[in-house]
Design a protein around this motif. Sequence first.
Motif, PDB file in Angstrom:
ATOM      1  N   GLU A 145     -10.708   5.683  -8.801  1.00 36.27           N
ATOM      2  CA  GLU A 145      -9.880   5.327  -7.648  1.00 36.27           C
ATOM      3  C   GLU A 145      -9.857   3.821  -7.447  1.00 36.27           C
ATOM      4  N   SER A 146     -10.975   3.161  -7.718  1.00 36.25           N
ATOM      5  CA  SER A 146     -11.000   1.698  -7.619  1.00 36.25           C
ATOM      6  C   SER A 146     -10.063   1.076  -8.646  1.00 36.25           C
ATOM      7  N   ALA A 147     -10.045   1.652  -9.855  1.00 36.32           N
ATOM      8  CA  ALA A 147      -9.126   1.153 -10.887  1.00 36.32           C
ATOM      9  C   ALA A 147      -7.683   1.382 -10.469  1.00 36.32           C
ATOM     10  N   ARG A 148      -7.420   2.543  -9.875  1.00 32.38           N
ATOM     11  CA  ARG A 148      -6.063   2.837  -9.394  1.00 32.38           C
ATOM     12  C   ARG A 148      -5.670   1.862  -8.284  1.00 32.38           C
ATOM     13  N   ALA A 149      -6.596   1.573  -7.386  1.00 27.04           N
ATOM     14  CA  ALA A 149      -6.317   0.622  -6.302  1.00 27.04           C
ATOM     15  C   ALA A 149      -6.028  -0.767  -6.861  1.00 27.04           C
ATOM     16  N   SER A 150      -6.751  -1.160  -7.900  1.00 29.68           N
ATOM     17  CA  SER A 150      -6.511  -2.460  -8.517  1.00 29.68           C
ATOM     18  C   SER A 150      -5.108  -2.533  -9.093  1.00 29.68           C
ATOM     19  N   ARG A 151      -4.653  -1.443  -9.689  1.00 31.15           N
ATOM     20  CA  ARG A 151      -3.307  -1.421 -10.261  1.00 31.15           C
ATOM     21  C   ARG A 151      -2.243  -1.496  -9.173  1.00 31.15           C
ATOM     22  N   ILE A 152      -2.458  -0.754  -8.102  1.00 29.98           N
ATOM     23  CA  ILE A 152      -1.484  -0.762  -7.009  1.00 29.98           C
ATOM     24  C   ILE A 152      -1.408  -2.150  -6.380  1.00 29.98           C
ATOM     25  N   ASP A 153      -2.562  -2.777  -6.144  1.00 27.11           N
ATOM     26  CA  ASP A 153      -2.569  -4.134  -5.579  1.00 27.11           C
ATOM     27  C   ASP A 153      -1.903  -5.117  -6.536  1.00 27.11           C
TER      28      ASP A 153
ATOM     29  N   ILE B  79       0.169   9.873   3.857  1.00 23.24           N
ATOM     30  CA  ILE B  79      -0.791   8.814   3.526  1.00 23.24           C
ATOM     31  C   ILE B  79      -1.937   9.327   2.660  1.00 23.24           C
ATOM     32  N   ASP B  80      -1.839  10.558   2.181  1.00 24.43           N
ATOM     33  CA  ASP B  80      -2.940  11.123   1.397  1.00 24.43           C
ATOM     34  C   ASP B  80      -3.217  10.336   0.122  1.00 24.43           C
ATOM     35  N   ARG B  81      -2.207   9.628  -0.385  1.00 27.41           N
ATOM     36  CA  ARG B  81      -2.401   8.862  -1.626  1.00 27.41           C
ATOM     37  C   ARG B  81      -2.853   7.430  -1.350  1.00 27.41           C
ATOM     38  N   ASN B  82      -3.013   7.083  -0.091  1.00 26.56           N
ATOM     39  CA  ASN B  82      -3.490   5.741   0.217  1.00 26.56           C
ATOM     40  C   ASN B  82      -4.852   5.516  -0.425  1.00 26.56           C
ATOM     41  N   SER B  83      -4.989   4.409  -1.105  1.00 24.47           N
ATOM     42  CA  SER B  83      -6.207   4.158  -1.883  1.00 24.47           C
ATOM     43  C   SER B  83      -7.444   4.045  -0.994  1.00 24.47           C
ATOM     44  N   SER B  84      -7.311   3.392   0.140  1.00 22.61           N
ATOM     45  CA  SER B  84      -8.457   3.250   1.037  1.00 22.61           C
ATOM     46  C   SER B  84      -8.915   4.601   1.560  1.00 22.61           C
ATOM     47  N   LEU B  85      -7.953   5.462   1.887  1.00 26.11           N
ATOM     48  CA  LEU B  85      -8.294   6.784   2.392  1.00 26.11           C
ATOM     49  C   LEU B  85      -8.940   7.626   1.302  1.00 26.11           C
TER      50      LEU B  85
ATOM     51  N   ILE C 230      16.863 -10.549   2.955  1.00 26.43           N
ATOM     52  CA  ILE C 230      16.745  -9.845   1.671  1.00 26.43           C
ATOM     53  C   ILE C 230      15.317  -9.919   1.149  1.00 26.43           C
ATOM     54  N   TYR C 231      14.782 -11.122   1.167  1.00 28.87           N
ATOM     55  CA  TYR C 231      13.410 -11.308   0.683  1.00 28.87           C
ATOM     56  C   TYR C 231      12.418 -10.483   1.511  1.00 28.87           C
ATOM     57  N   ASN C 232      12.555 -10.530   2.836  1.00 32.72           N
ATOM     58  CA  ASN C 232      11.640  -9.776   3.705  1.00 32.72           C
ATOM     59  C   ASN C 232      11.728  -8.280   3.434  1.00 32.72           C
ATOM     60  N   TYR C 233      12.955  -7.793   3.188  1.00 33.78           N
ATOM     61  CA  TYR C 233      13.114  -6.371   2.893  1.00 33.78           C
ATOM     62  C   TYR C 233      12.379  -6.007   1.607  1.00 33.78           C
ATOM     63  N   LEU C 234      12.583  -6.787   0.562  1.00 36.81           N
ATOM     64  CA  LEU C 234      11.956  -6.485  -0.722  1.00 36.81           C
ATOM     65  C   LEU C 234      10.435  -6.502  -0.622  1.00 36.81           C
ATOM     66  N   VAL C 235       9.900  -7.515   0.057  1.00 34.30           N
ATOM     67  CA  VAL C 235       8.450  -7.602   0.213  1.00 34.30           C
ATOM     68  C   VAL C 235       7.926  -6.440   1.055  1.00 34.30           C
ATOM     69  N   SER C 236       8.649  -6.084   2.110  1.00 37.96           N
ATOM     70  CA  SER C 236       8.201  -5.002   2.998  1.00 37.96           C
ATOM     71  C   SER C 236       8.182  -3.663   2.284  1.00 37.96           C
ATOM     72  N   THR C 237       9.193  -3.398   1.454  1.00 34.49           N
ATOM     73  CA  THR C 237       9.201  -2.130   0.720  1.00 34.49           C
ATOM     74  C   THR C 237       8.059  -2.082  -0.297  1.00 34.49           C
ATOM     75  N   SER C 238       7.756  -3.224  -0.907  1.00 36.84           N
ATOM     76  CA  SER C 238       6.627  -3.267  -1.841  1.00 36.84           C
ATOM     77  C   SER C 238       5.313  -3.025  -1.111  1.00 36.84           C
ATOM     78  N   GLU C 239       5.168  -3.632   0.059  1.00 29.17           N
ATOM     79  CA  GLU C 239       3.964  -3.426   0.862  1.00 29.17           C
ATOM     80  C   GLU C 239       3.831  -1.971   1.294  1.00 29.17           C
ATOM     81  N   LEU C 240       4.951  -1.342   1.632  1.00 33.45           N
ATOM     82  CA  LEU C 240       4.910   0.060   2.045  1.00 33.45           C
ATOM     83  C   LEU C 240       4.506   0.959   0.885  1.00 33.45           C
ATOM     84  N   ASP C 241       5.041   0.688  -0.300  1.00 34.93           N
ATOM     85  CA  ASP C 241       4.646   1.469  -1.474  1.00 34.93           C
ATOM     86  C   ASP C 241       3.150   1.356  -1.728  1.00 34.93           C
ATOM     87  N   ALA C 242       2.622   0.133  -1.576  1.00 35.09           N
ATOM     88  CA  ALA C 242       1.186  -0.066  -1.771  1.00 35.09           C
ATOM     89  C   ALA C 242       0.388   0.654  -0.689  1.00 35.09           C
TER      90      ALA C 242
END
Length: 452
Positions: A141-149, A263-269, A428-440
């Motif tokens: 899970e730590s490796a998966r979290a590293s990839r997501i980050d 949120i079940d796939r959230n890495s911290s959880l 546009i930039y804020n949208y792209l960054v926000s969607t990436s943050e949400l995916d993470a």
Amino acid sequence: MSFKLKCLSSAFLLSLCVASGAAQVLPSSSDTLKISREKCVEIALLENPTVKVADLEVKKMDYAKKETKGNLLPSIDFSLAYQRSIELQTMNMSMGGQSNQIKMGTDNNWNTGFSAAMPLVNASLWKSIQISETQILSSLESARASRIDLVNNINKAYYALLLAIASRDVINQNYEIAKFNAEIYQKQFEQGTASEYDVLRSSVQVSNIEPELLQADIAIKQCQLQLKVLMGIDYEANIWPDITLNEMKREMYGLAPGFDKNIDRNSSLRSLDIQKKLLEQNVTLKKFAWIPTLGVQFNINWNSMSNGNAFKNQRFNPYSNVALALSVPIFSGGTKYNALKQAEVQLAEMKFQRENLVSNLNMQVDLAIDNINKQVRQISTSEQGVKQAKKAHEIMQKSFEIGAATYLDLRDSELADTSAQLSYLQAIYNYLVSTSELDALLGKEDALVSSN
């Protein structure tokens, strides 16, 4: 400080981070590699040192599990010992009124053999194997979290590079307009319809923009370097996005009300749940400390004793034995009991921590979705504002060319146009960054390569 601010360090550059659909400024180098965001992610997942370290950590925990399992198997040892007597032991014996001395022992004493031991009943050891398996899950899970980050950081770095390039385009566009206006004033001055002050003022405006063009180029290189560092590639490699920030607008549709907010796939959880499982197993392990252990041991040895030369006239005689060893814990000063209570308290703390984390994550997801939908509306509003400001600037430019508007009027229209484009591109930039943050935040594994 955000990555965008690092890349666009100039205050003026930040104020002109805009784009109006002008042609993208392409690098002049012929060996430039045009690369997509997805390809950047793919390369980073293969080359980034952080990901490699996380993978090695998983491998290390796998070896740790095998080490624990090895304790269930027999342990076999070989021993060899040699003893040379310097002075033999003397025994005095009284016989028939006379005292006699007898030398005991031999000059040489050889002892060699094999010993084997294996646990038969050891509950703590069995539980330790289960804990090792859970620790492997934690490393995975730590490796998966590293990839997501890493993917999230790659996305933001890529978008920041797009923003820096768009800013350079706008500054270059303003530079060309300033040169055009300076040429008009020069012609008017030659015809006697403009003052020398107007000529100087327009020329100074051209000179002022030239350092900003240089700063914009530096900002692009900084963003490229940051992206290359995250990708784990040679810093001398020349990369360039295969898309513009304005073209990214095609992917912006907002998030529907029925959007999956699981949120079940959230890495911290997930990491917290694994830690909770480890604590539960640790409680059981502490309880097993009261269970007796049983082991078996087998020994086979050869012994030889002789006088004189240590390597001659040796006769090895075998002897062997087998034994069962039972250990029953009775009293240890309360250490086992107190260790168990500590583990139970840690487990109780973990339950409250999970409840708090779930509440925070749900709140963050709701805020992120609401923010994304607001940004979509902001993009639509800003786009309309760009059209209006552009049209107003074109009118003012024509008026200036025929002498119906002053240079200050023209500059006001340019600033209004630039401000409108800034709001548009920033949305546009804020949208792209926000969607990436949400995916993470949601821990989307399918977002590792696929676009937002």
